[in-house]
Design a protein around this motif. Structure first.
Motif, PDB file in Angstrom:
ATOM      1  N   TYR A  93       9.982   5.384  -9.654  1.00 17.81           N
ATOM      2  CA  TYR A  93      11.232   5.191  -8.901  1.00 17.81           C
ATOM      3  C   TYR A  93      12.397   5.580  -9.794  1.00 17.81           C
ATOM      4  N   ASP A  94      13.267   6.463  -9.256  1.00 15.73           N
ATOM      5  CA  ASP A  94      14.456   6.916  -9.985  1.00 15.73           C
ATOM      6  C   ASP A  94      15.693   6.332  -9.320  1.00 15.73           C
ATOM      7  N   GLY A  95      16.415   5.502 -10.069  1.00 17.39           N
ATOM      8  CA  GLY A  95      17.593   4.845  -9.510  1.00 17.39           C
ATOM      9  C   GLY A  95      18.747   5.782  -9.229  1.00 17.39           C
ATOM     10  N   LYS A  96      18.758   6.980  -9.828  1.00 16.83           N
ATOM     11  CA  LYS A  96      19.864   7.925  -9.605  1.00 16.83           C
ATOM     12  C   LYS A  96      19.857   8.441  -8.173  1.00 16.83           C
ATOM     13  N   ASN A  97      18.712   8.908  -7.708  1.00 11.47           N
ATOM     14  CA  ASN A  97      18.634   9.442  -6.343  1.00 11.47           C
ATOM     15  C   ASN A  97      17.914   8.498  -5.378  1.00 11.47           C
ATOM     16  N   LYS A  98      17.534   7.289  -5.894  1.00 15.07           N
ATOM     17  CA  LYS A  98      16.898   6.265  -5.054  1.00 15.07           C
ATOM     18  C   LYS A  98      15.622   6.784  -4.387  1.00 15.07           C
ATOM     19  N   LYS A  99      14.855   7.594  -5.102  1.00 16.64           N
ATOM     20  CA  LYS A  99      13.640   8.162  -4.538  1.00 16.64           C
ATOM     21  C   LYS A  99      12.417   7.686  -5.305  1.00 16.64           C
ATOM     22  N   GLU A 100      11.296   7.651  -4.582  1.00 20.39           N
ATOM     23  CA  GLU A 100      10.031   7.225  -5.152  1.00 20.39           C
ATOM     24  C   GLU A 100       9.016   8.356  -5.046  1.00 20.39           C
ATOM     25  N   LYS A 101       8.280   8.601  -6.117  1.00 23.58           N
ATOM     26  CA  LYS A 101       7.300   9.683  -6.154  1.00 23.58           C
ATOM     27  C   LYS A 101       5.940   9.118  -6.525  1.00 23.58           C
ATOM     28  N   GLN A 102       4.892   9.554  -5.804  1.00 22.33           N
ATOM     29  CA  GLN A 102       3.541   9.050  -6.026  1.00 22.33           C
ATOM     30  C   GLN A 102       2.596  10.188  -6.372  1.00 22.33           C
ATOM     31  N   ASP A 103       1.537   9.860  -7.104  1.00 25.15           N
ATOM     32  CA  ASP A 103       0.478  10.821  -7.372  1.00 25.15           C
ATOM     33  C   ASP A 103      -0.374  10.990  -6.112  1.00 25.15           C
ATOM     34  N   GLU A 104      -1.008  12.160  -5.977  1.00 27.06           N
ATOM     35  CA  GLU A 104      -1.789  12.451  -4.767  1.00 27.06           C
ATOM     36  C   GLU A 104      -2.881  11.411  -4.524  1.00 27.06           C
ATOM     37  N   ARG A 105      -3.519  10.957  -5.597  1.00 24.65           N
ATOM     38  CA  ARG A 105      -4.602   9.986  -5.436  1.00 24.65           C
ATOM     39  C   ARG A 105      -4.115   8.622  -4.971  1.00 24.65           C
ATOM     40  N   TYR A 106      -2.832   8.370  -5.136  1.00 25.62           N
ATOM     41  CA  TYR A 106      -2.263   7.071  -4.737  1.00 25.62           C
ATOM     42  C   TYR A 106      -1.289   7.214  -3.565  1.00 25.62           C
ATOM     43  N   GLN A 107      -1.295   8.382  -2.930  1.00 23.14           N
ATOM     44  CA  GLN A 107      -0.375   8.633  -1.832  1.00 23.14           C
ATOM     45  C   GLN A 107      -0.573   7.618  -0.710  1.00 23.14           C
ATOM     46  N   GLY A 108       0.488   6.925  -0.363  1.00 22.43           N
ATOM     47  CA  GLY A 108       0.450   5.935   0.705  1.00 22.43           C
ATOM     48  C   GLY A 108      -0.194   4.621   0.312  1.00 22.43           C
ATOM     49  N   ARG A 109      -0.528   4.453  -0.968  1.00 22.12           N
ATOM     50  CA  ARG A 109      -1.206   3.224  -1.393  1.00 22.12           C
ATOM     51  C   ARG A 109      -0.385   2.385  -2.370  1.00 22.12           C
ATOM     52  N   THR A 110       0.820   2.840  -2.725  1.00 27.51           N
ATOM     53  CA  THR A 110       1.642   2.067  -3.657  1.00 27.51           C
ATOM     54  C   THR A 110       3.013   1.773  -3.050  1.00 27.51           C
ATOM     55  N   GLU A 111       3.586   0.667  -3.476  1.00 28.90           N
ATOM     56  CA  GLU A 111       4.898   0.268  -2.953  1.00 28.90           C
ATOM     57  C   GLU A 111       5.602  -0.643  -3.960  1.00 28.90           C
ATOM     58  N   PHE A 112       6.875  -0.321  -4.245  1.00 28.62           N
ATOM     59  CA  PHE A 112       7.709  -1.172  -5.099  1.00 28.62           C
ATOM     60  C   PHE A 112       8.394  -2.242  -4.247  1.00 28.62           C
ATOM     61  N   PHE A 113       8.858  -3.284  -4.923  1.00 22.80           N
ATOM     62  CA  PHE A 113       9.637  -4.333  -4.254  1.00 22.80           C
ATOM     63  C   PHE A 113      11.124  -4.021  -4.497  1.00 22.80           C
ATOM     64  N   ARG A 114      11.648  -3.048  -3.747  1.00 23.60           N
ATOM     65  CA  ARG A 114      13.001  -2.542  -4.015  1.00 23.60           C
ATOM     66  C   ARG A 114      14.070  -3.608  -3.888  1.00 23.60           C
ATOM     67  N   SER A 115      13.905  -4.496  -2.945  1.00 27.72           N
ATOM     68  CA  SER A 115      14.919  -5.535  -2.740  1.00 27.72           C
ATOM     69  C   SER A 115      14.980  -6.522  -3.904  1.00 27.72           C
ATOM     70  N   GLU A 116      13.984  -6.486  -4.786  1.00 28.25           N
ATOM     71  CA  GLU A 116      13.936  -7.416  -5.905  1.00 28.25           C
ATOM     72  C   GLU A 116      14.131  -6.727  -7.249  1.00 28.25           C
ATOM     73  N   PHE A 117      14.543  -5.443  -7.218  1.00 29.62           N
ATOM     74  CA  PHE A 117      14.781  -4.727  -8.472  1.00 29.62           C
ATOM     75  C   PHE A 117      15.846  -5.415  -9.320  1.00 29.62           C
ATOM     76  N   ARG A 118      16.964  -5.785  -8.706  1.00 28.72           N
ATOM     77  CA  ARG A 118      18.076  -6.370  -9.462  1.00 28.72           C
ATOM     78  C   ARG A 118      17.711  -7.729 -10.049  1.00 28.72           C
ATOM     79  N   ALA A 119      16.674  -8.359  -9.483  1.00 28.66           N
ATOM     80  CA  ALA A 119      16.202  -9.634 -10.019  1.00 28.66           C
ATOM     81  C   ALA A 119      15.166  -9.437 -11.127  1.00 28.66           C
ATOM     82  N   GLY A 120      14.847  -8.167 -11.413  1.00 26.95           N
ATOM     83  CA  GLY A 120      13.937  -7.868 -12.507  1.00 26.95           C
ATOM     84  C   GLY A 120      12.484  -7.665 -12.099  1.00 26.95           C
ATOM     85  N   ASN A 121      12.197  -7.662 -10.799  1.00 30.08           N
ATOM     86  CA  ASN A 121      10.813  -7.495 -10.351  1.00 30.08           C
ATOM     87  C   ASN A 121      10.480  -6.009 -10.234  1.00 30.08           C
ATOM     88  N   MET A 122       9.732  -5.498 -11.203  1.00 25.00           N
ATOM     89  CA  MET A 122       9.319  -4.094 -11.220  1.00 25.00           C
ATOM     90  C   MET A 122       7.828  -3.957 -10.899  1.00 25.00           C
TER      91      MET A 122
END
Length: 301
Positions: A93-122
């Protein structure tokens, strides 16, 4: 030397006491200064045990928490999978353009908790865990020209179905039993038990084969002899999940190809009688042949 140092200290205290009061301008200068924070713990916290267990087909959270009083909007976080000699960026996840990039093997299988980034949850939510997902992962967080990381070890497991016991065949006045189950990962432990829950003394053979889905199929066999405990249990133990799966059967005596002792004695006597009768008949035939020869000679004379 000591006198000069004391005079300097007294002068500084005097100047401080006679310093004019600071009002609006000083407040503005304080606001321009960057805030100073004291970190009471590690920059990135990790669980007490950095090894976690994920169940195949289900989801698992790879934990990563930043310990900081303030996290800027511009930052980056990436999860890296260590596969032998190469590194694979699972998700970034790149905070500059707010975009998320995944590897092909993990496509559609990963997800960040974006609403909790500012609270430190990565942390990263890994969905539909596969056997190939097992290994080491690194969480890397970067901001303010610095980066910090933490290593997490993911162990993958799957508990298969309830084992089934089958009557295989008769073998040496006994019967062969086979226990089959599938859907295990990693390889489980197989135990044959008697009616008292004790490990059986009979020898057994076990074969484990990996199926296309990456799970193991288990086939184990043993021979049950007459006179032994007729209650048999096939137990499959998953040491990683600390679980067991078991089936139990009670074998009836009718399944054993046993022969009565009296029948054996009768057969032995019958065989001896036949040998005796055949011997007597053979002697009688010889005697009859000799007598016939003598009578024939007298007639000729």
């Amino acid at each position: 030397m000591a006198t000069n140092l004391l005079n300097l200290v007294f002068k500084m205290l005097k100047d401080k006491l006679h310093e004019p009061p600071c009002h609006k301008k000083c407040d503005m200068d304080k606001q321009k200064q960057p805030p100073f924070y004291v970190y009471t713990g590690p920059f990135i916290s990790s669980p007490p045990n950095s090894s976690i267990i994920g169940v195949i087909g289900e989801g698992i959270i790879l934990p990563c928490h930043v310990v900081a009083h303030n996290i800027p909007e511009v930052f980056s976080v990436q999860w890296i999978f260590h596969e032998q000699s190469q590194k694979i960026t699972v998700s970034r996840y790149d905070g500059k353009n707010k975009k998320e990039k995944q590897d092909e093997r993990y496509q559609g299988r990963t997800e960040f908790f974006r609403s909790e980034f500012r609270a430190g949850n990565m942390s990263l939510h890994l969905k539909k865990v596969r056997s190939s997902d097992e290994g080491s992962y690194t969480c890397v967080v970067s901001f303010n020209d610095t980066y910090h990381d933490v290593l997490i070890e993911l162990q993958v497991a799957a508990e298969g179905g309830v084992p089934s016991i089958f009557l295989r065949s008769h073998a040496k006045q006994g019967i062969g039993l086979t226990c089959h189950t599938a859907g295990w990962f990693p390889k489980p432990e197989v135990i044959w038990l008697d009616g008292h829950g004790q490990v059986r003394k009979e020898l057994s053979t076990t074969k484990m084969t990996m199926m296309p889905a990456g799970l193991y199929s288990v086939i184990t066999s043993m021979n049950l002899k007459p006179g032994s405990d007729m209650e048999v249990s096939c137990r499959i133990v998953h040491n990683l999940l600390n679980t067991t799966s078991e089936s139990r059967v009670l074998i009836a005596d009718i399944f054993f190809p046993s022969i009565s002792k009296w029948l054996i004695i009768f057969l032995v006597i019958l065989c001896l009688s036949m040998v005796l009768i055949s011997t007597v008949l053979s002697k009688l035939r010889r005697n009859g042949t000799k007598r016939g020869g003598k009578v024939h000679g007298l007639n000729k004379e």
